[in-house]
Design a protein around this motif. Structure first.
Motif, PDB file in Angstrom:
ATOM      1  N   ARG A 199       0.924  -1.050  -0.106  1.00 20.42           N
ATOM      2  CA  ARG A 199       0.090  -0.305   0.281  1.00 20.42           C
ATOM      3  C   ARG A 199       0.874   1.392   0.029  1.00 20.42           C
ATOM      4  O   ARG A 199       0.793   1.919  -0.683  1.00 20.42           O
ATOM      5  N   ILE A 200       1.919   1.132   0.903  1.00 18.80           N
ATOM      6  CA  ILE A 200       2.620   2.716   0.701  1.00 18.80           C
ATOM      7  C   ILE A 200       3.462   3.072  -0.487  1.00 18.80           C
ATOM      8  O   ILE A 200       3.983   3.556  -0.643  1.00 18.80           O
ATOM      9  N   MET A 201       4.013   1.878  -1.388  1.00 19.74           N
ATOM     10  CA  MET A 201       4.809   1.802  -2.330  1.00 19.74           C
ATOM     11  C   MET A 201       3.895   2.717  -3.421  1.00 19.74           C
ATOM     12  O   MET A 201       3.827   2.959  -4.440  1.00 19.74           O
ATOM     13  N   MET A 202       2.723   1.946  -3.084  1.00 19.37           N
ATOM     14  CA  MET A 202       1.899   2.321  -4.749  1.00 19.37           C
ATOM     15  C   MET A 202       1.121   3.737  -4.328  1.00 19.37           C
ATOM     16  O   MET A 202       0.389   3.867  -5.015  1.00 19.37           O
ATOM     17  N   GLY A 203       1.710   4.051  -2.800  1.00 15.41           N
ATOM     18  CA  GLY A 203       1.236   5.248  -3.517  1.00 15.41           C
ATOM     19  C   GLY A 203      -0.539   5.632  -2.075  1.00 15.41           C
ATOM     20  O   GLY A 203      -0.709   6.606  -1.811  1.00 15.41           O
ATOM     21  N   LEU A 204      -0.866   4.552  -1.270  1.00 16.50           N
ATOM     22  CA  LEU A 204      -1.676   4.469  -0.558  1.00 16.50           C
ATOM     23  C   LEU A 204      -0.679   5.197   0.776  1.00 16.50           C
ATOM     24  O   LEU A 204      -0.536   4.975   1.268  1.00 16.50           O
ATOM     25  N   ASP A 205      -2.221   5.122   1.872  1.00 18.17           N
ATOM     26  CA  ASP A 205      -2.231   5.021   2.928  1.00 18.17           C
ATOM     27  C   ASP A 205      -2.195   4.296   3.757  1.00 18.17           C
ATOM     28  O   ASP A 205      -2.059   2.646   2.906  1.00 18.17           O
ATOM     29  N   ALA A 206      -1.911   3.666   4.999  1.00 16.55           N
ATOM     30  CA  ALA A 206      -1.343   2.287   5.471  1.00 16.55           C
ATOM     31  C   ALA A 206      -2.442   2.161   5.666  1.00 16.55           C
ATOM     32  O   ALA A 206      -2.576   0.390   6.203  1.00 16.55           O
ATOM     33  N   GLN A 207      -3.847   2.530   6.015  1.00 14.05           N
ATOM     34  CA  GLN A 207      -4.581   1.727   5.891  1.00 14.05           C
ATOM     35  C   GLN A 207      -5.593   2.009   8.145  1.00 14.05           C
ATOM     36  O   GLN A 207      -6.574   2.092   8.303  1.00 14.05           O
ATOM     37  N   LEU A 208      -4.598   1.222   8.331  1.00 13.48           N
ATOM     38  CA  LEU A 208      -4.419   1.467   9.651  1.00 13.48           C
ATOM     39  C   LEU A 208      -3.721   2.607  10.877  1.00 13.48           C
ATOM     40  O   LEU A 208      -3.071   2.718  10.111  1.00 13.48           O
ATOM     41  N   THR A 209      -4.103   2.897  11.562  1.00 19.48           N
ATOM     42  CA  THR A 209      -3.581   3.929  12.751  1.00 19.48           C
ATOM     43  C   THR A 209      -2.688   2.927  13.375  1.00 19.48           C
ATOM     44  O   THR A 209      -2.570   1.729  12.946  1.00 19.48           O
ATOM     45  N   ASP A 210      -2.172   3.759  14.133  1.00 16.92           N
ATOM     46  CA  ASP A 210      -0.877   2.906  15.131  1.00 16.92           C
ATOM     47  C   ASP A 210      -1.152   2.155  15.908  1.00 16.92           C
ATOM     48  O   ASP A 210      -0.139   1.000  15.545  1.00 16.92           O
ATOM     49  N   GLN A 211      -2.236   2.601  16.523  1.00 11.48           N
ATOM     50  CA  GLN A 211      -2.731   1.428  17.600  1.00 11.48           C
ATOM     51  C   GLN A 211      -3.173   0.459  16.868  1.00 11.48           C
ATOM     52  O   GLN A 211      -3.271  -0.918  17.904  1.00 11.48           O
ATOM     53  N   GLU A 212      -4.399   0.426  15.793  1.00  7.55           N
ATOM     54  CA  GLU A 212      -4.205   0.040  15.416  1.00  7.55           C
ATOM     55  C   GLU A 212      -3.702  -1.356  14.753  1.00  7.55           C
ATOM     56  O   GLU A 212      -3.717  -2.853  14.301  1.00  7.55           O
ATOM     57  N   MET A 213      -1.989  -0.799  14.076  1.00  5.98           N
ATOM     58  CA  MET A 213      -1.502  -1.669  13.859  1.00  5.98           C
ATOM     59  C   MET A 213      -0.451  -2.362  15.084  1.00  5.98           C
ATOM     60  O   MET A 213      -0.127  -3.228  15.031  1.00  5.98           O
ATOM     61  N   ILE A 214      -0.679  -2.113  16.349  1.00  3.68           N
ATOM     62  CA  ILE A 214       0.281  -2.734  16.892  1.00  3.68           C
ATOM     63  C   ILE A 214      -0.954  -3.911  17.530  1.00  3.68           C
ATOM     64  O   ILE A 214      -0.442  -4.598  17.897  1.00  3.68           O
ATOM     65  N   GLU A 215      -2.576  -3.777  17.795  1.00  7.82           N
ATOM     66  CA  GLU A 215      -3.121  -4.692  17.891  1.00  7.82           C
ATOM     67  C   GLU A 215      -3.292  -6.098  16.674  1.00  7.82           C
ATOM     68  O   GLU A 215      -3.112  -7.266  16.478  1.00  7.82           O
ATOM     69  N   TYR A 216      -3.204  -4.848  15.263  1.00  6.45           N
ATOM     70  CA  TYR A 216      -2.926  -6.231  14.124  1.00  6.45           C
ATOM     71  C   TYR A 216      -1.731  -6.960  14.849  1.00  6.45           C
ATOM     72  O   TYR A 216      -1.882  -8.440  14.599  1.00  6.45           O
ATOM     73  N   ILE A 217      -0.787  -6.550  14.812  1.00  4.90           N
ATOM     74  CA  ILE A 217       0.744  -7.696  15.113  1.00  4.90           C
ATOM     75  C   ILE A 217       0.794  -8.162  15.851  1.00  4.90           C
ATOM     76  O   ILE A 217       1.277  -9.490  15.775  1.00  4.90           O
ATOM     77  N   ASN A 218      -0.225  -7.734  17.472  1.00  8.51           N
ATOM     78  CA  ASN A 218       0.165  -8.927  18.167  1.00  8.51           C
ATOM     79  C   ASN A 218      -0.996  -9.734  17.849  1.00  8.51           C
ATOM     80  O   ASN A 218      -0.277 -10.503  18.009  1.00  8.51           O
TER      81      ASN A 218
END
Length: 231
Positions: A199-218
């Motif tokens: 997404r980042i390489m194609m110029g889109l936003d990361a889609q998730l907020t930092d907090q959502e990304m933390i939850e997703y990674i966990n």
């Protein structure tokens, strides 16, 4: 849930302090303070110009005019323009390993915490606009040079995967995991961030907020570890 520890120093501020330490095979190393400063200035100028204009639009004269000095110094310390580019790629890679993909030490950190922190620091790295610009530059250049592509893959993605594979092998030795193919599992592990990276390489936003990304990674690390539990 583990909240990842974000590495405190900036990728690029550290890069600019240490670029002159990167060697180029077959070329001279600086022997004086003046030579050290000249090599560093050339590297910094090349890095800035490549990111600003693109590799092809930058000539050796452009780099020299930006940094000062002469083309003789480029030939002496880097061989040519391609050598400058490879030297910058090498430092980006070395700093990535230092800050993000560090070897696992079971006496210092717990496996789950290590896996979560590695992914989160990787995430912070890939959303940096300067990193994105540099990765696009690499993708462009490797399309033209199979040798460069092979070199950067061996020294970059493959090495990163092996770092995690070695971590998983170590966990198996300690009796913590069932992992018959650590390299395959390491490739699967990094796939957790593949959608965000593209997404980042194609110029889109990361889609998730930092907090959502933390939850997703966990969440993903828990599922990853669940799949490697000893029966």
């Amino acid at each position: 849930m583990i909240t990842p520890v974000l590495l405190t120093h900036s990728f690029y501020s550290v890069m600019f302090k240490n670029l002159a330490n990167i060697g180029t095979d077959g070329c001279d190393s600086p022997q004086t303070r003046r030579g050290y400063e000249r090599r560093l200035a050339l590297l910094l100028s090349a890095n800035d110009l490549f990111l600003d204009r693109g590799y092809d639009a930058v000539s050796l004269d452009d780099i020299v005019n930006h940094a000062g000095g002469s083309k003789a110094s480029i030939y002496k310390y880097f061989g040519n323009k391609e050598g400058l580019f490879v030297a910058i790629c090498d430092y980006h890679r070395e700093l990535f390993f230092k800050d993000i993909c560090v070897p696992f030490d079971p006496e210092v950190s717990e496996l789950r915490e290590y896996l979560v922190n590695t992914l989160y620091n990787f995430y912070r790295h890939i959303i940096d606009p300067k990193h994105t610009a540099f990765m696009r530059l690499i993708m462009e250049q490797t399309q033209r040079s199979p040798d460069l592509a092979q070199y950067l893959h061996e020294k970059g993605p493959k090495f990163i995967q092996m770092t995690i594979a070695n971590t998983l092998s170590r966990a198996v030795e300690l009796g913590k995991l069932n992992c018959p193919n650590p390299l395959y599992s390491a490739m699967f592990y990094f796939g957790i961030l593949r959608n965000t990276e593209w997404r980042i390489m194609m110029g889109l936003d990361a889609q998730l907020t930092d907090q959502e990304m933390i939850e997703y990674i966990n969440y993903c690390v828990d599922r990853f570890l669940d799949g490697h539990q000893k029966v």
